[in-house]
Design a protein around this motif. Structure first.
Motif, PDB file in Angstrom:
ATOM      1  N   GLU A  32       0.809  -1.219   0.000  1.00 12.79           N
ATOM      2  CA  GLU A  32       0.000   0.000   0.000  1.00 12.79           C
ATOM      3  C   GLU A  32       0.841   1.267   0.000  1.00 12.79           C
ATOM      4  O   GLU A  32       0.293   2.370  -0.001  1.00 12.79           O
ATOM      5  N   LYS A  33       2.157   1.097   0.037  1.00 14.52           N
ATOM      6  CA  LYS A  33       3.103   2.213   0.015  1.00 14.52           C
ATOM      7  C   LYS A  33       2.785   3.248   1.096  1.00 14.52           C
ATOM      8  O   LYS A  33       2.612   4.430   0.839  1.00 14.52           O
ATOM      9  N   ARG A  34       2.676   2.748   2.336  1.00 11.20           N
ATOM     10  CA  ARG A  34       2.388   3.614   3.475  1.00 11.20           C
ATOM     11  C   ARG A  34       3.114   3.098   4.710  1.00 11.20           C
ATOM     12  O   ARG A  34       3.467   1.916   4.775  1.00 11.20           O
ATOM     13  N   PRO A  35       3.348   3.979   5.665  1.00 17.20           N
ATOM     14  CA  PRO A  35       3.938   3.507   6.922  1.00 17.20           C
ATOM     15  C   PRO A  35       2.890   2.810   7.777  1.00 17.20           C
ATOM     16  O   PRO A  35       1.693   3.082   7.654  1.00 17.20           O
ATOM     17  N   LEU A  36       3.324   1.897   8.612  1.00 19.80           N
ATOM     18  CA  LEU A  36       2.436   1.259   9.566  1.00 19.80           C
ATOM     19  C   LEU A  36       2.173   2.202  10.736  1.00 19.80           C
ATOM     20  O   LEU A  36       3.050   2.975  11.132  1.00 19.80           O
ATOM     21  N   LYS A  37       0.959   2.129  11.291  1.00 16.37           N
ATOM     22  CA  LYS A  37       0.619   2.913  12.476  1.00 16.37           C
ATOM     23  C   LYS A  37       0.948   2.084  13.722  1.00 16.37           C
ATOM     24  O   LYS A  37       0.294   1.077  13.994  1.00 16.37           O
ATOM     25  N   ILE A  38       1.969   2.522  14.427  1.00 17.71           N
ATOM     26  CA  ILE A  38       2.413   1.810  15.626  1.00 17.71           C
ATOM     27  C   ILE A  38       1.894   2.549  16.847  1.00 17.71           C
ATOM     28  O   ILE A  38       2.063   3.766  16.970  1.00 17.71           O
ATOM     29  N   LYS A  39       1.270   1.821  17.757  1.00 16.89           N
ATOM     30  CA  LYS A  39       0.656   2.432  18.942  1.00 16.89           C
ATOM     31  C   LYS A  39       1.341   1.963  20.216  1.00 16.89           C
ATOM     32  O   LYS A  39       1.636   0.781  20.392  1.00 16.89           O
ATOM     33  N   LEU A  40       1.589   2.914  21.100  1.00 12.76           N
ATOM     34  CA  LEU A  40       2.055   2.606  22.460  1.00 12.76           C
ATOM     35  C   LEU A  40       1.354   3.548  23.415  1.00 12.76           C
ATOM     36  O   LEU A  40       1.347   4.763  23.209  1.00 12.76           O
ATOM     37  N   GLY A  41       0.753   2.990  24.447  1.00 11.12           N
ATOM     38  CA  GLY A  41       0.034   3.806  25.414  1.00 11.12           C
ATOM     39  C   GLY A  41       0.750   3.927  26.734  1.00 11.12           C
ATOM     40  O   GLY A  41       1.410   2.995  27.191  1.00 11.12           O
ATOM     41  N   PHE A  42       0.642   5.094  27.348  1.00  6.15           N
ATOM     42  CA  PHE A  42       1.189   5.351  28.675  1.00  6.15           C
ATOM     43  C   PHE A  42       0.099   5.922  29.568  1.00  6.15           C
ATOM     44  O   PHE A  42      -0.616   6.830  29.175  1.00  6.15           O
ATOM     45  N   ASP A  43      -0.017   5.388  30.761  1.00  2.10           N
ATOM     46  CA  ASP A  43      -0.794   6.060  31.790  1.00  2.10           C
ATOM     47  C   ASP A  43       0.188   6.857  32.634  1.00  2.10           C
ATOM     48  O   ASP A  43       1.102   6.270  33.230  1.00  2.10           O
ATOM     49  N   TYR A 177     -10.294   0.608  22.982  1.00  2.00           N
ATOM     50  CA  TYR A 177     -11.007   1.548  22.111  1.00  2.00           C
ATOM     51  C   TYR A 177     -10.041   2.555  21.488  1.00  2.00           C
ATOM     52  O   TYR A 177     -10.285   3.049  20.379  1.00  2.00           O
ATOM     53  N   ASP A 178      -8.940   2.837  22.182  1.00  3.77           N
ATOM     54  CA  ASP A 178      -7.912   3.717  21.601  1.00  3.77           C
ATOM     55  C   ASP A 178      -7.441   3.169  20.257  1.00  3.77           C
ATOM     56  O   ASP A 178      -7.194   3.925  19.310  1.00  3.77           O
ATOM     57  N   SER A 179      -7.297   1.841  20.156  1.00  5.93           N
ATOM     58  CA  SER A 179      -6.849   1.215  18.908  1.00  5.93           C
ATOM     59  C   SER A 179      -7.892   1.357  17.812  1.00  5.93           C
ATOM     60  O   SER A 179      -7.561   1.485  16.624  1.00  5.93           O
ATOM     61  N   VAL A 180      -9.169   1.329  18.199  1.00  7.07           N
ATOM     62  CA  VAL A 180     -10.255   1.514  17.230  1.00  7.07           C
ATOM     63  C   VAL A 180     -10.194   2.913  16.640  1.00  7.07           C
ATOM     64  O   VAL A 180     -10.283   3.110  15.421  1.00  7.07           O
ATOM     65  N   VAL A 181     -10.030   3.910  17.519  1.00  9.59           N
ATOM     66  CA  VAL A 181      -9.983   5.304  17.076  1.00  9.59           C
ATOM     67  C   VAL A 181      -8.795   5.553  16.149  1.00  9.59           C
ATOM     68  O   VAL A 181      -8.914   6.238  15.124  1.00  9.59           O
ATOM     69  N   LEU A 182      -7.651   4.967  16.480  1.00  8.14           N
ATOM     70  CA  LEU A 182      -6.426   5.224  15.715  1.00  8.14           C
ATOM     71  C   LEU A 182      -6.314   4.392  14.453  1.00  8.14           C
ATOM     72  O   LEU A 182      -5.492   4.698  13.588  1.00  8.14           O
ATOM     73  N   ASP A 183      -7.096   3.314  14.339  1.00  3.37           N
ATOM     74  CA  ASP A 183      -6.875   2.333  13.267  1.00  3.37           C
ATOM     75  C   ASP A 183      -5.450   1.795  13.328  1.00  3.37           C
ATOM     76  O   ASP A 183      -4.747   1.708  12.303  1.00  3.37           O
ATOM     77  N   ALA A 184      -5.013   1.430  14.522  1.00  2.00           N
ATOM     78  CA  ALA A 184      -3.636   0.989  14.722  1.00  2.00           C
ATOM     79  C   ALA A 184      -3.347  -0.306  13.967  1.00  2.00           C
ATOM     80  O   ALA A 184      -4.194  -1.203  13.892  1.00  2.00           O
ATOM     81  N   ASP A 185      -2.136  -0.388  13.396  1.00  2.00           N
ATOM     82  CA  ASP A 185      -1.676  -1.618  12.751  1.00  2.00           C
ATOM     83  C   ASP A 185      -0.961  -2.531  13.742  1.00  2.00           C
ATOM     84  O   ASP A 185      -1.048  -3.753  13.648  1.00  2.00           O
TER      85      ASP A 185
END
Length: 405
Positions: A32-43, A177-185
């Motif tokens: 798809e010639k795009r970067p992957l969306k990488i997610k990391l959460g911090f409290d 739900y954070d992953s849903v909002v971000l469309d995280a890969d």
């Protein structure tokens, strides 16, 4: 991505779910010639990040260096509830003021590891606070009680009749739900966050996302006590904000049995050099390996010059001071009726007869006995294994030069 780059990207990972997920995601990004969306959460529950956090952060930097999009979630909303992960009771919630202060401190410390100008920073209050009660109910309907009780700490508390508040059960769902909002890969986290991250993957499916995230979990780094995971609350941590001398000295204090783990997780040596260092454990003095590990850790967060200065400081303030102490008393073992096959406890009883074996054992376990400037952690150490030039420091006032011949 060539095989060498892929090998470096996957080095040190504990779990990938599904197992072939990263290969598939990288292929998808290339197609798809795009970067992957990488997610990391911090409290932002505490103001200091430490080397335990850095295990995940340095893996995140590798993805950033490979050209992928890094999304940091500051859980300013979820922190007001409190993540119960790994606890047998609810975590006290934070005030909005505490969250704001800690969040800013986190961002400042991230700059020690990655290029913060290229990350995307999100506060999950920006979408969670906007949800009305009906939307919350619809979100909760996508998870079941049985699913939540698969999490070890919830299940154990439930089985032992220890209260589990309903808001705690909601926490993993909100994080997911954070992953849903971000469309995280991809979502990264420690192995203790595997359950929460998998909830995000399941919620993406429930919300009808075309693709769902894979989960990459990193091993948990044990702290300087060699027992518990690194944690500020347990006092066994090395903060990213520690001075070079503090970082170096604390690293030199870790038990020998942590060396393999720390080489793998806390250093940035090339793969081959890590392998060589690990293979040398047991064949050379552990202190020499610790010096390399300590210098490398200081270099990562403070630079090469500070690492060199910290090594000199440690030698002058700790090693040289102990080894050059005038109080050392010569003890020629040939003059005593003791077998070289006896253990270190038996030797200490000979040197300090007024102390019981149990007291001497506690002294060793508490780091109160040093051999040639290095704390002894092995209570089964044999006298035969001592070097010919063995200087023992026992407590604050016991100095002995052991002569085996």
């Amino acid at each position: 991505m060539n095989d060498k780059d892929f090998q470096e990207l996957t080095a040190g990972i504990a779990t990938i779910v599904p197992a072939d997920g990263l290969i598939q995601k990288l292929a998808q990004a290339e197609k798809e010639k795009r970067p992957l969306k990488i997610k990391l959460g911090f409290d932002p529950t505490a103001p200091d990040l430490h080397l335990g956090h850095a295990v995940v952060l340095r893996k995140l930097r590798q993805f950033q260096n490979a050209g992928h999009e890094i999304n940091i979630i500051i859980g300013d909303f979820t922190a007001r509830i409190g993540d119960p992960t790994g606890r047998n009771s609810a975590r006290p919630p934070l005030t909005p003021e505490q969250v704001k202060i800690n969040a800013q401190t986190y961002v400042n410390q991230l700059a020690k590891i990655m290029d913060v100008s290229k990350i995307k920073l999100h506060f999950n209050s920006s979408w969670l606070e906007k949800m009305n009660f009906m939307e919350v109910i619809k979100l909760l309907a996508k998870a079941t009680l049985a699913q939540m009780l698969q999490r070890n700490d919830f299940r154990e508390r439930y089985e032992k009749n220890i209260p589990v508040a309903l808001h705690e059960l909601v926490y993993p769902i909100m994080q997911g739900y954070d992953s849903v909002v971000l469309d995280a890969d991809i979502e990264l986290g420690g192995t203790d966050q595997l359950f929460n991250c998998m909830v995000g993957k399941d919620l993406q499916t429930s919300f009808g996302k075309n693709t769902t995230q894979i989960v990459i979990s990193m091993p948990i780094l044990r702290g300087t006590d060699g027992v518990e995971k690194m944690s500020k609350s347990k006092g066994n941590y090395i903060a990213l904000t520690d001075t070079p001398n503090e970082m170096y000295g604390k690293t030199m204090s870790i038990p020998d049995e942590l060396l393999t783990e720390w080489i793998e997780l806390a250093t940035d040596f090339p793969i081959e050099e890590k392998k060589h260092l690990i293979e040398s454990i047991g064949t050379i003095n552990p202190m020499e390996i610790k010096k390399k590990v300590a210098a490398n850790i200081v270099k990562i967060y403070h630079g090469i010059e500070e690492a060199k200065n910290a090594e000199i400081f440690f030698y002058n303030q700790v090693q040289a001071k102990d080894l050059n102490a005038k109080e050392y008393k010569n003890i020629n073992l040939s003059e005593f009726n003791i077998s070289l096959n006896e253990d270190i406890i038996s030797l200490l009883q000979l040197l300090i007869p007024e102390q019981s074996k149990s007291a001497l054992r506690r002294l060793i376990e508490g780091g109160g006995v040093a051999l040639n400037g290095q704390k002894i952690t092995n209570i089964d150490l044999k006298i035969l294994e001592l070097p010919d030039n063995a200087k023992l420091k026992v407590g604050k006032r016991g100095f002995f030069n052991i002569i085996k011949k």
